[in-house]
Design an enzyme around this catalytic site. Structure first.
Site, PDB file in Angstrom:
ATOM      1  N   ARG A  66     -11.956 -18.376   5.440  1.00 48.67           N
ATOM      2  CA  ARG A  66     -10.892 -18.647   6.399  1.00 48.67           C
ATOM      3  C   ARG A  66     -11.389 -18.779   7.832  1.00 48.67           C
ATOM      4  O   ARG A  66     -10.882 -19.597   8.603  1.00 48.67           O
ATOM      5  CB  ARG A  66      -9.828 -17.555   6.289  1.00 48.67           C
ATOM      6  CG  ARG A  66      -9.054 -17.645   4.988  1.00 48.67           C
ATOM      7  CD  ARG A  66      -8.160 -16.457   4.744  1.00 48.67           C
ATOM      8  NE  ARG A  66      -7.374 -16.650   3.527  1.00 48.67           N
ATOM      9  CZ  ARG A  66      -6.552 -15.739   3.028  1.00 48.67           C
ATOM     10  NH1 ARG A  66      -6.413 -14.565   3.627  1.00 48.67           N
ATOM     11  NH2 ARG A  66      -5.879 -15.991   1.923  1.00 48.67           N
ATOM     12  N   ALA A 119       0.829  -1.205   0.000  1.00 50.82           N
ATOM     13  CA  ALA A 119       0.000   0.000   0.000  1.00 50.82           C
ATOM     14  C   ALA A 119       0.862   1.253   0.000  1.00 50.82           C
ATOM     15  O   ALA A 119       0.614   2.205  -0.752  1.00 50.82           O
ATOM     16  CB  ALA A 119      -0.932  -0.006   1.211  1.00 50.82           C
ATOM     17  N   LEU A 123      -4.284  -8.088  -1.304  1.00 52.02           N
ATOM     18  CA  LEU A 123      -3.373  -7.424  -2.237  1.00 52.02           C
ATOM     19  C   LEU A 123      -4.119  -6.484  -3.174  1.00 52.02           C
ATOM     20  O   LEU A 123      -3.622  -5.395  -3.484  1.00 52.02           O
ATOM     21  CB  LEU A 123      -2.573  -8.464  -3.027  1.00 52.02           C
ATOM     22  CG  LEU A 123      -1.524  -9.244  -2.223  1.00 52.02           C
ATOM     23  CD1 LEU A 123      -0.715 -10.162  -3.128  1.00 52.02           C
ATOM     24  CD2 LEU A 123      -0.592  -8.309  -1.472  1.00 52.02           C
ATOM     25  N   GLY A 135       1.606 -15.022  -0.720  1.00 49.09           N
ATOM     26  CA  GLY A 135       1.787 -15.916  -1.858  1.00 49.09           C
ATOM     27  C   GLY A 135       1.741 -15.187  -3.179  1.00 49.09           C
ATOM     28  O   GLY A 135       2.086 -15.756  -4.215  1.00 49.09           O
ATOM     29  N   HIS A 182      -4.866 -11.617   9.547  1.00 47.56           N
ATOM     30  CA  HIS A 182      -5.286 -10.285   9.087  1.00 47.56           C
ATOM     31  C   HIS A 182      -6.202  -9.677  10.136  1.00 47.56           C
ATOM     32  O   HIS A 182      -7.118 -10.339  10.624  1.00 47.56           O
ATOM     33  CB  HIS A 182      -6.038 -10.418   7.753  1.00 47.56           C
ATOM     34  CG  HIS A 182      -6.308  -9.117   7.054  1.00 47.56           C
ATOM     35  ND1 HIS A 182      -5.566  -8.676   5.981  1.00 47.56           N
ATOM     36  CD2 HIS A 182      -7.236  -8.160   7.263  1.00 47.56           C
ATOM     37  CE1 HIS A 182      -6.030  -7.518   5.558  1.00 47.56           C
ATOM     38  NE2 HIS A 182      -7.046  -7.180   6.322  1.00 47.56           N
ATOM     39  N   GLU A 238       9.828   3.776   6.744  1.00 50.83           N
ATOM     40  CA  GLU A 238       9.652   2.366   7.123  1.00 50.83           C
ATOM     41  C   GLU A 238      10.409   2.117   8.414  1.00 50.83           C
ATOM     42  O   GLU A 238      11.600   2.391   8.499  1.00 50.83           O
ATOM     43  CB  GLU A 238      10.162   1.449   6.014  1.00 50.83           C
ATOM     44  CG  GLU A 238      10.318  -0.005   6.410  1.00 50.83           C
ATOM     45  CD  GLU A 238       9.021  -0.633   6.918  1.00 50.83           C
ATOM     46  OE1 GLU A 238       9.068  -1.262   8.000  1.00 50.83           O
ATOM     47  OE2 GLU A 238       7.973  -0.483   6.254  1.00 50.83           O
ATOM     48  N   GLU A 269      -4.167  -2.524   5.351  1.00 48.44           N
ATOM     49  CA  GLU A 269      -4.674  -3.160   6.563  1.00 48.44           C
ATOM     50  C   GLU A 269      -4.775  -2.214   7.748  1.00 48.44           C
ATOM     51  O   GLU A 269      -5.386  -2.543   8.755  1.00 48.44           O
ATOM     52  CB  GLU A 269      -3.791  -4.359   6.920  1.00 48.44           C
ATOM     53  CG  GLU A 269      -4.445  -5.348   7.857  1.00 48.44           C
ATOM     54  CD  GLU A 269      -3.588  -6.572   8.121  1.00 48.44           C
ATOM     55  OE1 GLU A 269      -3.874  -7.285   9.099  1.00 48.44           O
ATOM     56  OE2 GLU A 269      -2.627  -6.812   7.362  1.00 48.44           O
TER      57      GLU A 269
END
Length: 1004
Positions: free
Chosen positions: A834, A508, A986, A540, A941, A527, A970
């Site tokens: 999930r 993001a 993503l 993935g 998540h 960062e 997120e």
């Protein structure tokens, strides 16, 4: 000589009815936030009455100051009610209740403190393996910390405690300020022994001040101290006596030794056998002599206590004795033998909380072993550094196998280190391969901190160099004990103005940065970790986007028609507002598709509306309180409508998608994932960061954002601090974009907000980067942002049971998933969402097995043949030549497993699953060898975060846009609601990351 039964009167006038106190043993049984549990109350109540006083274990005065899990807190007023119950339970039987207060300082493990870097007097790590280098406290932080101790005393008084014990021992923060090892300052708080006493004295002064404000002249104030440190430089006994004299002059009720034996001699000069209590009495000043001193350690029976008093102590503190003998004082005073061991069946009778019961073996210190350990450290620190000169190659254990490390030595120095990282994963490990060797060379020591976010790679380099040292005839153990140099600390402040600041170096943040650069804006990306990548680099790589023209070239799989037919039959009452109109459009689309199927056109269907409806239904959940949640329509509409825009943008930026296959990630519900040819999420990080560098964008790592700068309700900048203490003040012309991720690596924060899962275990693993601790959410909330959906957390059902990682074992497309429980039976639709899968896992014992054969193995995109072979050797994957042998290896009934696989294969042939209604089928399980991968849910998540609108603008608690503040990824909430579809993360970060960059650039 005083007798055990004698009363003692303190300077405050408080009287204890005997000379016995119960020591503050850590029982690790508080709530996740440090609140008092009923188990704690029961434990202390069972042990009160006999002793003159009960000293309650270390209570942290600041939320990130814990030294261990399950620690007690006194950091907020909300703790007072529980502490009151605890104090009342102790006092009800006649013992005085004393609360020990502390801050762990550099001993505050980030794992127990939401990932926060510890603080201390100076940036000097403790002399222990993998110790984190702390941040040096500013003068303002020191003053704030003193106030926190004062606030803690205030709460202790309000809770009804009779006193506090200031914890200046065990290498915690107060001791760190007095220690020349951990305090390298040269200001009013350090520089010589006089100034190093300033912090302990200030805490004492604040404690007395608060007691006076409450008119509590009868409030007990004690001080616990460790008499010596093994470190060089470190506290020596003469130093301690200097400090105690200063403290005694200000007035105290008692001093409390902290050591493993009341008869202990020096750990610095063990050849000197004189007990420290004898030295204490010889060296005590007139002021110190007036303060009673408590001895501790090794007091198991009455005779031990009497011997301690005879040796020179005024009182005795009993710790381990009280663990297994709750009425120790009464038994000792009655000349009865006290138990020294507990039977395995006595936990309930002894009122010992489970966390304490499970670690009691580790709490019983072997004094002889401790003495040997201290002596060994001292010996190793004096070992001369010598090598056989030359070049040596050795190996450490990396992510993907052995990591070759070639080290060149002179006779007394490490000259060069070359790491062959060609087989290691890109991106996330790079800082370890660059920084660890340089730090070893600079300090000529192996006592090096691992790199945050690259722990495995860091340890691999350290182990490789360590093994090379031994090959060269050196002593790696001695080099691991060699003191590391203090970090060169900066008090510099850098102030500048840019157009936009982006916080967070994941997908993001990179998308927002690159979009703004494309619009000609000056951008700085911050960062906090040494490497960019965040969670994106750990994925993935699947990106959901409905692209019907491309997907239509692929045949439909068995089970997909059944899934769509069931969806079409969904009652319209399930849909809210504008989602109902989309559902009606989708049903018309499906009618056309079903007609095509009847006419022999067997293609994969998809549409933007199907993606939107599945995102809505996939996220629609009800929590434990009966509160329902679903994705905010305009946010989901924007996400699904602009998803192909994001795919095209990524392709334009150099991402090479594999168009030969369309996949379905775990919990995605449908095959629509676009995946780069280069495996995993590193492709996005690599390509986007290179584009940013090409366009002169600035990425500053090791820099932690701390506060937004707000002027009249508008965000005008951000403050940050770098690893060396340099402060950044960045003013912005356009705005700040928060893209710092969620809080999946912060178990305490998850437990604080959780309203969805019945239980979140303290030791639950996570797939997340350790950087994701929710600091961006906290920063935004401090600036007035509204939070949404915070009670919902998604668990990844197929996490590694040991590490929590997602990409170990055989992670195949869900159409090839076959899950079996410990009875060898299937139990769920493997293509389910999930949270449904995770709940099913928990219902079946938590740990399950993914079964595969050789053909299914070939569909695993997360791994390689070399990695699979290594993981088979390590037991991450279990391999067998027959299903019967596999059943035996994983401990499930043979007949059940073979029957289950036969039934599953029949479902694949039929294209339908009457029992569990699996939505898509791929391959059968039939070709040897066969494989089982153990899996267990881990945190994946966090669904909640900052509230945003479709322009990625952050919304305040008043419902209005916070000017100049944007967010993506997120760190936000409202899109995925209670559960996120696999592959939607993503597309979310790339879509809303771009939108945030656009909005900030255009001053929307």
């Amino acid at each position: 000589m005083a007798q055990l039964v004698d009363e003692i009167v303190f300077q405050s006038g408080v009287k204890l009815h005997n000379r016995i106190v119960m020591a503050p043993m850590t029982i690790q049984s508080a709530f996740f936030d440090g609140g008092v549990t009923q188990e704690m109350i029961n434990y202390y109540a069972a042990r009160s009455g006999g002793a003159g006083a009960i000293i309650v274990e270390s209570a942290f005065v600041e939320n990130y100051g814990r030294a261990f899990p399950g620690a007690l807190g006194i950091d907020t007023d909300s703790k007072i009610a529980g502490l009151t119950k605890l104090a009342d339970a102790i006092k009800a039987k006649g013992s005085k209740a004393i609360l020990q207060i502390y801050h762990a300082g550099r001993m505050a493990n980030p794992e127990f403190n939401g990932g926060h870097q510890p603080i201390s007097a100076s940036p000097v790590a403790a002399l222990r393996d993998n110790a984190e280098t702390p941040l040096e406290m500013t003068k303002e932080q020191i003053e704030e910390m003193i106030e926190r101790f004062g606030d803690a005393v205030n709460r202790a008084i309000l809770a009804g405690f009779d006193g506090v014990e200031i914890h200046g021992a065990n290498t915690y923060l107060i001791q760190q300020f007095f220690s020349p090892h951990s305090n390298r300052r040269n200001d009013k708080w350090g520089g010589n022994i006089e100034r190093r006493t300033s912090f302990p004295l200030a805490v004492l002064a604040k404690t007395k001040q608060v007691a006076e404000q409450h008119n509590k002249s009868d409030f007990i104030i004690g001080y616990r101290f460790s008499p010596e440190e093994i470190e060089q430089p470190g506290i020596r006994f003469d130093d301690t006596m200097f400090l105690l004299d200063k403290l005694a002059t200000h007035g105290l009720d008692y001093f409390h030794f902290s050591m493993g034996s009341w008869l202990r001699n020096s750990i610095v000069t063990p050849e000197d056998q004189e007990p420290l209590i004898d030295k204490y009495r010889k060296l005590q000043s007139e002021s110190v002599a007036k303060v009673p001193v408590i001895g501790v350690g090794g007091i198991a029976q009455r005779k031990d206590a009497e011997n301690a008093l005879e040796q020179g102590y005024d009182m005795v503190s009993v710790g381990k004795g009280y663990l297994v003998e709750p009425t120790w004082a009464n038994k000792a005073l009655n000349d009865e033998t006290c138990a020294e061991f507990a039977d395995i069946a006595q936990q309930e009778a002894l009122q010992i909380p489970t966390p304490l019961w499970e670690i009691m073996d580790y709490m019983i210190v072997d004094s002889a072993a401790e003495a040997l350990k201290h002596q060994r450290i001292k010996e190793l620190q004096n070992v001369p550094i010598k090598f056989n000169s030359g070049e040596y190659t050795a190996y450490g254990r990396g992510h993907n196998g052995d990591l070759p490390v070639t080290v060149t030595f002179s006779e007394d120095k490490i000259l060069d280190i070359v790491v062959d990282s060609s087989k290691e994963s890109d991106g996330i490990a790079n800082p370890a391969f660059e920084r660890i060797p340089q730090q070893i060379l600079d300090g000529q020591t192996l006592n090096i901190d691992v790199i945050s976010g690259a722990t495995v790679s860091s340890q691999a380099v350290l182990d490789g160099v360590s093994n090379a040292v031994d090959l060269a005839g050196g002593n790696s153990e001695a080099l691991r004990c060699k003191a590391k140099e203090a970090v060169a600390w900066s008090s510099k402040t850098i102030e500048e103005t840019v157009d936009i600041v982006v916080v967070g170096g994941g997908g993001a943040g990179l998308s927002a940065t690159l979009t703004a650069l494309d619009k000609g804006k000056s951008v700085v990306l911050l960062e906090k970790f040494p490497a960019i990548g965040g969670n994106t680099v750990r994925t993935g790589g699947w990106v959901n986007a409905a692209e019907p023209k491309w997907q239509g070239d692929f045949p439909a799989l068995p089970g997909e028609k059944e899934t769509l037919m069931l969806l079409a039959k969904t009652a319209e009452s399930e849909f809210s507002g504008e989602y109902l109109e989309d559902f009606k459009v989708l049903k018309a689309q499906l009618d056309g598709y079903f007609t095509d199927l009847e006419n022999g056109k067997q293609y994969l269907f998809d549409s933007v509306e199907l993606h939107r409806i599945q995102t809505y239904l996939g996220g629609k959940r009800t929590d434990l309180n009966g509160e329902s949640i679903y994705g905010q329509y305009d946010l989901v509409e924007t996400l699904t409508s602009r998803s192909m825009e994001s795919i095209d943008w990524l392709s334009e930026k150099g991402i090479d998608f594999d168009r030969s296959v369309v996949e379905i990630p775990v919990g995605a519900l449908w095959r629509r994932a676009h995946k780069p040819k280069r495996p995993k999420g590193v492709e996005f990080i690599d390509k986007l960061s290179k584009r940013i560098q090409e366009q002169n964008g600035r990425i500053i790592t090791d820099t932690r954002a701390t506060d937004l700068m707000v002027d009249n309700g508008k965000v005008v900048g951000i403050k940050a601090v770098q690893a060396d203490g340099t402060e950044l003040i960045l003013h912005v012309n356009h705005g700040v974009v928060l893209a710092s991720g969620g809080f999946g690596a912060n178990t305490q924060m998850i437990k604080k907000y959780n309203t969805y899962w019945k239980e979140i275990a303290d030791d639950i693993k996570t797939t997340n980067s350790p950087a994701l601790v929710g600091d961006g959410i906290e920063i935004g909330e401090k600036a007035g942002a509204e939070l949404v959906g915070m009670g919902f957390v998604q668990l990844m059902p197929v996490g590694d049971p040991k590490s929590g990682a997602l990409l170990t074992g055989l992670i195949v497309p869900p159409e090839n998933f076959v899950f079996v429980n410990k009875q060898g039976k299937r139990f769920v639709d493997e293509c389910g969402s999930r949270d449904v899968l995770s709940e099913a896992f928990f219902d079946n014992g938590g740990l399950i097995y993914m079964i595969a054969d050789e053909n299914i193995r070939q569909t695993a995109a997360n791994t390689s043949d070399e990695t699979i072979e290594r993981e088979i050797k390590e037991g991450i994957i279990i391999q067998a030549d027959t299903l019967e042998e596999l059943a035996e290896k994983i401990g499930v009934p043979t007949q059940e497993l073979t029957n289950t696989i036969a039934q599953y294969n029949a479902c694949v042939d039929a294209g339908q699953d009457p029992e569990f209604h699996k939505s898509a089928f791929g391959l059968k399980v039939e070709k040897a060898p066969f494989y089982a991968t153990p899996r267990q849910p881990s945190v994946h998540h966090t669904m909640g975060g900052l509230k945003i609108d479709t322009k990625a603008r952050v919304i305040g608690k008043d419902g209005e846009v916070i000017q100049g503040l944007y967010a993506a990824g997120e760190v936000t909430g409202g899109i995925h609601a209670g559960n996120r579809l696999g592959g939607n993360a993503l597309i979310d970060i790339f879509t809303y990351g771009r939108i945030a960059g656009e909005s900030a650039s255009d001053l929307v």
